[in-house]
Design an enzyme around this catalytic site. Structure first.
Site, PDB file in Angstrom:
ATOM      1  N   LYS A  13       2.351  -3.305   7.273  1.00  0.00           N
ATOM      2  CA  LYS A  13       2.633  -3.476   5.829  1.00  0.00           C
ATOM      3  C   LYS A  13       4.073  -3.021   5.532  1.00  0.00           C
ATOM      4  O   LYS A  13       4.771  -3.648   4.730  1.00  0.00           O
ATOM      5  CB  LYS A  13       1.637  -2.679   4.982  1.00  0.00           C
ATOM      6  N   THR A  51       0.821  -1.208   0.000  1.00  0.00           N
ATOM      7  CA  THR A  51       0.000   0.000   0.000  1.00  0.00           C
ATOM      8  C   THR A  51       0.859   1.265   0.000  1.00  0.00           C
ATOM      9  O   THR A  51       2.004   1.238   0.451  1.00  0.00           O
ATOM     10  CB  THR A  51      -0.898  -0.011   1.265  1.00  0.00           C
ATOM     11  N   ASP A  52       0.268   2.366  -0.460  1.00  0.00           N
ATOM     12  CA  ASP A  52       0.966   3.661  -0.394  1.00  0.00           C
ATOM     13  C   ASP A  52       0.989   4.209   1.031  1.00  0.00           C
ATOM     14  O   ASP A  52       1.704   5.158   1.322  1.00  0.00           O
ATOM     15  CB  ASP A  52       0.317   4.675  -1.351  1.00  0.00           C
ATOM     16  N   GLU A  53       0.203   3.589   1.931  1.00  0.00           N
ATOM     17  CA  GLU A  53       0.126   4.112   3.298  1.00  0.00           C
ATOM     18  C   GLU A  53       1.451   3.976   4.040  1.00  0.00           C
ATOM     19  O   GLU A  53       1.665   4.629   5.061  1.00  0.00           O
ATOM     20  CB  GLU A  53      -1.013   3.440   4.073  1.00  0.00           C
ATOM     21  N   TYR A 109      -1.801  -0.567  10.946  1.00  0.00           N
ATOM     22  CA  TYR A 109      -1.922  -1.255   9.650  1.00  0.00           C
ATOM     23  C   TYR A 109      -0.728  -0.938   8.755  1.00  0.00           C
ATOM     24  O   TYR A 109      -0.041  -1.837   8.256  1.00  0.00           O
ATOM     25  CB  TYR A 109      -3.229  -0.845   8.951  1.00  0.00           C
TER      26      TYR A 109
HETATM   27  N1  LIG Z   1      -7.985  -2.107  -0.400  1.00  0.00           N
HETATM   28  C1  LIG Z   1      -7.101  -1.186  -0.766  1.00  0.00           C
HETATM   29  O1  LIG Z   1      -7.461  -0.052  -1.075  1.00  0.00           O
HETATM   30  C2  LIG Z   1      -5.633  -1.545  -0.855  1.00  0.00           C
HETATM   31  C3  LIG Z   1      -4.757  -0.631  -1.440  1.00  0.00           C
HETATM   32  C4  LIG Z   1      -3.400  -0.966  -1.568  1.00  0.00           C
HETATM   33  C5  LIG Z   1      -2.956  -2.192  -1.131  1.00  0.00           C
HETATM   34  N2  LIG Z   1      -3.826  -3.062  -0.555  1.00  0.00           N
HETATM   35  C6  LIG Z   1      -3.292  -4.379  -0.135  1.00  0.00           C
HETATM   36  O2  LIG Z   1      -3.872  -5.336  -0.995  1.00  0.00           O
HETATM   37  C7  LIG Z   1      -4.071  -6.568  -0.299  1.00  0.00           C
HETATM   38  C8  LIG Z   1      -5.520  -6.982  -0.408  1.00  0.00           C
HETATM   39  O3  LIG Z   1      -6.353  -5.952   0.133  1.00  0.00           O
HETATM   40  P1  LIG Z   1      -7.944  -6.132   0.183  1.00  0.00           P
HETATM   41  O4  LIG Z   1      -8.527  -4.778   0.275  1.00  0.00           O
HETATM   42  O5  LIG Z   1      -8.369  -7.065  -0.861  1.00  0.00           O
HETATM   43  O6  LIG Z   1      -8.084  -6.833   1.613  1.00  0.00           O
HETATM   44  P2  LIG Z   1      -9.285  -7.710   2.191  1.00  0.00           P
HETATM   45  O7  LIG Z   1      -9.273  -7.448   3.657  1.00  0.00           O
HETATM   46  O8  LIG Z   1     -10.534  -7.480   1.420  1.00  0.00           O
HETATM   47  O9  LIG Z   1      -8.830  -9.219   1.912  1.00  0.00           O
HETATM   48  C9  LIG Z   1      -7.785  -9.845   2.607  1.00  0.00           C
HETATM   49  C10 LIG Z   1      -7.912 -11.345   2.416  1.00  0.00           C
HETATM   50  O10 LIG Z   1      -6.807 -11.984   3.078  1.00  0.00           O
HETATM   51  C11 LIG Z   1      -7.306 -13.095   3.807  1.00  0.00           C
HETATM   52  N3  LIG Z   1      -6.407 -13.332   4.935  1.00  0.00           N
HETATM   53  C12 LIG Z   1      -6.266 -12.561   6.070  1.00  0.00           C
HETATM   54  N4  LIG Z   1      -5.346 -13.101   6.887  1.00  0.00           N
HETATM   55  C13 LIG Z   1      -4.883 -14.230   6.253  1.00  0.00           C
HETATM   56  C14 LIG Z   1      -3.906 -15.205   6.582  1.00  0.00           C
HETATM   57  N5  LIG Z   1      -3.223 -15.151   7.738  1.00  0.00           N
HETATM   58  N6  LIG Z   1      -3.671 -16.202   5.712  1.00  0.00           N
HETATM   59  C15 LIG Z   1      -4.375 -16.284   4.553  1.00  0.00           C
HETATM   60  N7  LIG Z   1      -5.315 -15.395   4.201  1.00  0.00           N
HETATM   61  C16 LIG Z   1      -5.568 -14.373   5.034  1.00  0.00           C
HETATM   62  C17 LIG Z   1      -8.700 -12.694   4.230  1.00  0.00           C
HETATM   63  O11 LIG Z   1      -9.499 -13.833   4.531  1.00  0.00           O
HETATM   64  C18 LIG Z   1      -9.195 -11.940   2.993  1.00  0.00           C
HETATM   65  O12 LIG Z   1      -9.784 -12.809   2.072  1.00  0.00           O
HETATM   66  C19 LIG Z   1      -3.618  -6.303   1.143  1.00  0.00           C
HETATM   67  O13 LIG Z   1      -2.310  -6.802   1.279  1.00  0.00           O
HETATM   68  C20 LIG Z   1      -3.651  -4.791   1.277  1.00  0.00           C
HETATM   69  O14 LIG Z   1      -2.684  -4.346   2.210  1.00  0.00           O
HETATM   70  C21 LIG Z   1      -5.152  -2.769  -0.413  1.00  0.00           C
END
Ligand SMILES: NC(=O)c1ccc[n+]([C@@H]2O[C@H](COP(=O)([O-])OP(=O)(O)OC[C@H]3O[C@@H](n4cnc5c(N)ncnc54)[C@H](O)[C@@H]3O)[C@@H](O)[C@H]2O)c1
Length: 349
Positions: free
Chosen positions: A162, A133-135, A158
Site C-alpha cells: 500500500k 491505510t494508516d498501516e 500488505y
Molecule cells: N478494511 C480496512 O480496515 C481498511 C482500512 C483502511 C484502508 N483500507 C483500504 O481500503 C480498500 C478496501 O478495503 P476492504 O477492506 O474493502 O478490502 P476487501 O478485501 O474487502 O475488498 C477488496 C476488493 O478489491 C477487489 N480486487 C482485488 N484485487 C483486484 C484487482 N486486481 N482488480 C480489481 N479488483 C480487485 C476484490 O475482489 C474485493 O472486492 C483497500 O485498498 C484497503 O487497503 C482498508
C-alpha cells in the site's frame, strides 16, 4: 460529480461506498476482479438499477480500463481495489504486489491518459482518489498519533504494497499533474465485512460457541472507524480535498483487541445468551501472535476535520452495536460466505 468509476466495489468498504453513492443519486461504474473478497451478494440491492454498472475485471487491465473510461466518461475514479488482509500477505506477498502496486500503476496510467484527453472544464474538476491505510506509517509507542507528515515505515508485506501504491499516486501528481487525492484510514468495521477480519470473525465464532482467538496478549491497539463514516469522508475529500494532498481518516476510538472482543462478548451476552449460562468472554483464547504485529495505530484526523468539515457520526459504542445487530439480522449473507456459495466454493477445510 455525477459519474464515478469505482474499483473494488464488491469488497467490504467499496461496496458500502457504492451502495451509499448510488442511493445519493450518483452513477457508479464498478470494476472488481471478484477475488475471494469480492461478493456480489452485497450489491444485490442494486440489481436492475440503471445507475450501477458492474464489470468483472482487473485494475491492471489497461485495455479494459481504457475502454470503460472512454465509454462512461467518469468525473472521478475511486480506487478501493486491493489485496487487503495482513495475514494473507504474510503467507503470500506476491498477489499484494501484483494488485496493489502493479495494478495501481496500470490504473494510474489509464487515468492519466484519459484525464489528458478531457476537455478543459471537465479536466479541471476530474479527480483520482486513492484509498489507503494508516498501516503505511508503521507502529506507534504508547504516545502520539499518525499525522499526514509522519514518515512511512510499513512493516508487513500488505502495508509495504500500500505504501508503494501511495508513492506512485504521489508521483503521478508531481510528474504528470494528475489531480490525485489520497486518504489513509484506520481500521474499519461494519456491515458486509468478510468474516476473516477480527470483528466479524469474533461475532461468528461467538454465535457458534467456538473459541475466540486473540493474538498475543490482546493489547495491540487500533483506532476503529465505522465504515459509513469512512465512506462519507471519501465523498467529502472528493468534493473539497486539495489536489495532491493526503488526508488521514480515523474515528478517535482507540481500543485494544481484547477490549474490542470483550465489547462484542458483552453485547452478545445480552442479545444471544449462551445456553449453558456461561458468558461469551469465557470463550476467549489467546493464540500465538502474528509475526511483526504492529503494536499501536492512532490517527490525528484534524486536517480532514479542518479542511473538509468531516466528523465521524458513530462512536465505537454505537458503531459496534449496529454492526452486531447487522450480523445478527444478516446471517444468510454470512453463511453464503462461509459455505462458499457466494462464489460457488467452500472456504477452508
Ligand atoms: N478494511 C480496512 O480496515 C481498511 C482500512 C483502511 C484502508 N483500507 C483500504 O481500503 C480498500 C478496501 O478495503 P476492504 O477492506 O474493502 O478490502 P476487501 O478485501 O474487502 O475488498 C477488496 C476488493 O478489491 C477487489 N480486487 C482485488 N484485487 C483486484 C484487482 N486486481 N482488480 C480489481 N479488483 C480487485 C476484490 O475482489 C474485493 O472486492 C483497500 O485498498 C484497503 O487497503 C482498508
Amino acid at each position: 460529480m455525477k459519474v464515478l468509476l469505482v474499483t473494488g466495489g464488491a469488497g467490504f468498504i467499496g461496496a458500502n461506498f457504492v451502495l451509499q453513492a448510488v442511493a445519493d443519486g450518483l452513477t457508479v461504474v464498478n470494476v472488481d476482479k471478484l477475488t475471494y473478497a469480492g461478493n456480489l451478494d452485497t450489491l444485490e440491492p442494486l440489481n436492475g438499477n440503471q445507475r450501477h454498472v458492474f464489470v468483472q475485471g482487473d485494475i491492471g487491465d489497461r485495455a479494459l480500463i481504457d475502454a470503460l473510461l472512454a465509454r462512461h466518461q467518469p468525473d472521478a475514479i475511486v480506487n478501493f481495489a486491493a489485496e487487503s488482509h495482513v495475514d494473507r500477505s504474510i503467507d503470500g506477498p506476491g498477489a499484494f504486489i501484483q494488485t496493489n502496486v502493479v495494478g495501481t500503476l496500470g490504473l494510474l496510467e489509464s487515468s492519466r491518459d484519459y484525464w489528458r484527453g478531457l476537455e478543459s472544464g471537465v479536466r479541471d474538476t476530474f479527480r483520482f482518489l486513492h484509498v489507503s491505510t494508516d498501516e503505511v506509517y508503521g507502529s506507534l509507542g504508547a504516545e502520539g498519533k499518525f499525522r499526514e507528515t509522519t514518515p512511512y515505515a510499513p512493516n508487513s508485506p500488505y502495508s509495504a504494497s500500500k505504501a508503494a501504491s501511495d508513492h506512485l499516486v504521489r508521483a503521478f501528481h508531481h510528474t504528470y499533474g494528475l489531480p490525485t487525492l489520497t486518504t489513509n484510514c484506520s481500521n474499519n468495521y461494519g456491515p458486509y465485512q468478510f468474516p476473516e477480519k477480527l470483528i466479524p470473525l469474533v461475532i461468528q465464532k461467538a454465535l457458534a460457541c467456538e473459541p475466540l482467538p486473540v493474538y498475543g496478549d490482546g493489547l495491540n491497539i487500533r483506532d476503529w472507524l465505522y465504515v459509513g463514516d469512512h465512506c462519507h469522508a471519501i465523498r467529502l475529500v472528493l468534493q473539497l480535498g486539495r489536489i495532491g494532498e493526503t488526508y488521514n481518516v480515523g474515528g478517535n476510538a482507540e481500543r485494544s483487541n481484547i477490549e474490542v472482543v470483550k465489547a462484542i462478548c458483552s453485547l452478545l451476552d445480552a442479545r444471544r445468551p449462551l445456553k449453558d449460562g456461561r458468558r461469551h468472554e469465557s470463550l476467549i483464547t489467546f493464540v500465538k501472535d502474528r509475526p511483526g504485529h504492529d503494536r499501536r495505530y492512532a490517527i490525528d484526523a484534524n486536517k480532514l476535520q479542518n479542511e473538509v468539515g468531516w466528523r465521524p457520526l458513530q462512536s465505537f459504542e454505537s458503531g459496534i452495536e449496529q454492526t452486531i445487530d447487522w450480523y445478527l439480522s444478516n446471517q444468510p449473507w454470512v453463511q453464503r460466505v462461509l459455505d462458499g456459495s457466494y462464489r460457488m466454493e467452500r472456504l477452508g477445510a
